[in-house]
Design an enzyme around this catalytic site. Structure first.
Site, PDB file in Angstrom:
ATOM      1  CG  ASP A 111     -35.199  -5.493 -28.558  1.00  0.00           C
ATOM      2  OD1 ASP A 111     -34.672  -6.446 -27.960  1.00  0.00           O
ATOM      3  OD2 ASP A 111     -34.540  -4.622 -29.157  1.00  0.00           O
ATOM      4  NE  ARG A 147     -31.057  -3.011 -33.786  1.00  0.00           N
ATOM      5  CZ  ARG A 147     -30.410  -2.339 -32.836  1.00  0.00           C
ATOM      6  NH1 ARG A 147     -30.036  -1.100 -33.037  1.00  0.00           N
ATOM      7  NH2 ARG A 147     -30.163  -2.903 -31.669  1.00  0.00           N
ATOM      8  CB  SER A 161     -33.979  -6.626 -35.777  1.00  0.00           C
ATOM      9  OG  SER A 161     -33.406  -5.571 -35.046  1.00  0.00           O
ATOM     10  CG  LEU A 197     -55.505 -12.233 -32.649  1.00  0.00           C
ATOM     11  CD1 LEU A 197     -55.380 -10.848 -33.280  1.00  0.00           C
ATOM     12  CD2 LEU A 197     -54.932 -12.196 -31.229  1.00  0.00           C
ATOM     13  CG  HIS A 214     -35.865 -14.165 -22.451  1.00  0.00           C
ATOM     14  ND1 HIS A 214     -35.906 -13.116 -23.332  1.00  0.00           N
ATOM     15  CD2 HIS A 214     -34.581 -14.603 -22.445  1.00  0.00           C
ATOM     16  CE1 HIS A 214     -34.688 -12.930 -23.850  1.00  0.00           C
ATOM     17  NE2 HIS A 214     -33.865 -13.815 -23.321  1.00  0.00           N
TER      18      HIS A 214
HETATM   19  C1  IPE Z   1     -35.118  -8.578 -32.558  1.00  0.00           C
HETATM   20  O1  IPE Z   1     -34.495  -8.291 -31.352  1.00  0.00           O
HETATM   21  C2  IPE Z   1     -35.636  -9.977 -32.559  1.00  0.00           C
HETATM   22  C3  IPE Z   1     -36.749 -10.245 -31.657  1.00  0.00           C
HETATM   23  C4  IPE Z   1     -37.361  -9.377 -30.924  1.00  0.00           C
HETATM   24  C5  IPE Z   1     -37.171 -11.605 -31.616  1.00  0.00           C
HETATM   25  P1  IPE Z   1     -32.894  -8.388 -31.202  1.00  0.00           P
HETATM   26  O2  IPE Z   1     -32.589  -7.966 -29.822  1.00  0.00           O
HETATM   27  O3  IPE Z   1     -32.434  -9.714 -31.622  1.00  0.00           O
HETATM   28  O4  IPE Z   1     -32.417  -7.308 -32.278  1.00  0.00           O
HETATM   29  P2  IPE Z   1     -31.062  -6.499 -32.387  1.00  0.00           P
HETATM   30  O5  IPE Z   1     -29.957  -7.490 -32.362  1.00  0.00           O
HETATM   31  O6  IPE Z   1     -31.002  -5.564 -31.232  1.00  0.00           O
HETATM   32  O7  IPE Z   1     -31.191  -5.748 -33.677  1.00  0.00           O
HETATM   33  C1  IPE Z   2     -36.052  -9.619 -26.886  1.00  0.00           C
HETATM   34  O1  IPE Z   2     -35.301  -9.170 -25.820  1.00  0.00           O
HETATM   35  C2  IPE Z   2     -36.241 -11.127 -26.881  1.00  0.00           C
HETATM   36  C3  IPE Z   2     -35.528 -11.801 -27.962  1.00  0.00           C
HETATM   37  C4  IPE Z   2     -34.811 -11.249 -28.883  1.00  0.00           C
HETATM   38  C5  IPE Z   2     -35.627 -13.251 -27.992  1.00  0.00           C
HETATM   39  P1  IPE Z   2     -33.712  -9.223 -25.838  1.00  0.00           P
HETATM   40  O2  IPE Z   2     -33.268 -10.514 -25.274  1.00  0.00           O
HETATM   41  O3  IPE Z   2     -33.196  -8.881 -27.169  1.00  0.00           O
HETATM   42  O4  IPE Z   2     -33.368  -8.060 -24.804  1.00  0.00           O
HETATM   43  P2  IPE Z   2     -32.244  -6.966 -24.949  1.00  0.00           P
HETATM   44  O5  IPE Z   2     -32.456  -6.287 -26.268  1.00  0.00           O
HETATM   45  O6  IPE Z   2     -30.934  -7.672 -24.879  1.00  0.00           O
HETATM   46  O7  IPE Z   2     -32.473  -6.050 -23.794  1.00  0.00           O
HETATM   47 MG    MG Z   3     -32.720  -7.130 -28.085  1.00  0.00          MG
END
Ligand code: IPE
Ligand code: IPE
Ligand code: MG
Length: 280
Positions: free
Chosen positions: A34, A208, A210, A145, A51
């Protein structure tokens, strides 16, 4: 390139020796990757740049996990809820996934990585499904792995899906309700080929799950770091493993019942702490 022949620094070698010396390398690590968007926004880049750079973190962590002897690595790459994001971001993520698989497949295969996936795969674009299938078929018999990509995944979805399949088996008379145990239920989950995660890492400071491996993580150790995923690299991974090595997993028992072994590894642990502190 073979990962076993990679040259690493003296410090890194010491870290690995200490980690392995503890005998506490987790068998299964799950990562909630995240913070990509925030990493990019902090730099005034478009979110998708986060990303893209996050893929470098994936490459580094997969390699190091394999080198250290982690047996299972499960990466939460795209949740079912992530479909609600802006179309352009979703498209970018999907094409990134496809190109990751295309570019990495040979190196992963050469290093005996077995690729698997969990999630509602048929919701993914055809190109991604195709690459995923190719990667899974090619690496099916590898014994290194196991890299599981959680794509279009949600734990509640998987649990409900399992309840539906189990109910059908009850209706067909294959299973009787009183015989349903945790073990029988587990077999219906998409994660049934995985042991329970020992360690769940979440980057970007969010505390969390998620919707990630909720049934499976009942007794997982949770490690949250403030680091954002695009900047999370091998040293951060070592830190997480060092933290894990210090934990006492009691599974509901008392310390004395567990027969605490952490003290036996005190030397290795203090070496580890010493090096990691010096590096950061
Ligand atoms: C969780 O991250 C999902 C992934 C890392 C793929 P999110 O950014 O979607 O989660 P929330 O919305 O902050 O809980
Ligand atoms: C995690 O990073 C990647 C995915 C959930 C696909 P985010 O895109 O959620 O990045 P933030 O949480 O908005 O910074
Ligand atoms: Mg996120």
């Amino acid at each position: 390139m073979s990962w076993t022949s990679e040259r690493i620094s003296h410090d890194e070698k010491s870290i690995r020796n200490a980690l392995q010396g503890c005998g506490r390398i987790p068998r299964h690590v799950g990562i909630i990757m995240d913070g990509n968007g925030r990493w990019a926004e902090d730099r005034k880049f478009p979110r998708v740049e986060g990303h893209r750079v996050g893929m470098e973190s994936v490459r580094d962590v997969v390699k190091v996990a394999s080198q250290l002897g982690v047996r299972y690595l499960t990466l939460y790459a795209f949740s079912l809820e992530n479909w609600k994001r802006p179309v352009m971001e979703v498209r970018f993520l999907m094409s990134l996934l496809e190109s990751y698989l295309r570019q990495e497949i040979d190196e992963l295969h050469a290093n005996k990585v077995r690729i698997r996936s969990i999630g509602k795969v048929n919701a993914l674009p055809r190109g991604v499904q195709h690459m995923l299938k190719r990667a899974m078929d090619l690496t099916e018999h590898n014994d290194g792995l196991t890299l599981t990509l959680a794509l279009s995944y949600g734990s509640r979805w998987d649990i409900l899906r399992s309840v539906q399949m189990l109910s059908l088996d009850v209706r067909r008379g294959k299973v009787s309700p009183e015989d349903i145990t945790e073990e029988t239920f587990r077999n219906y989950l998409q994660t049934s080929f995985l042991p329970e995660p020992d360690l769940i890492i979440r980057t970007s400071g969010e505390m969390r799950l998620s919707n990630f491996l909720m049934w499976e993580s009942a007794y997982a150790e949770i490690y949250v770091t403030q680091r954002l995923w695009p900047e999370f690299r091998r040293m951060d991974f070592y830190k997480a493993l060092a933290d894990y090595a210090r934990r006492e997993r009691r599974f509901g028992c008392t310390s004395s019942q567990i027969g605490e072994q952490v003290s036996e590894h005190a030397d290795h642990l203090s070496t580890l702490e010493h090096i990691l502190n010096a590096l950061h």
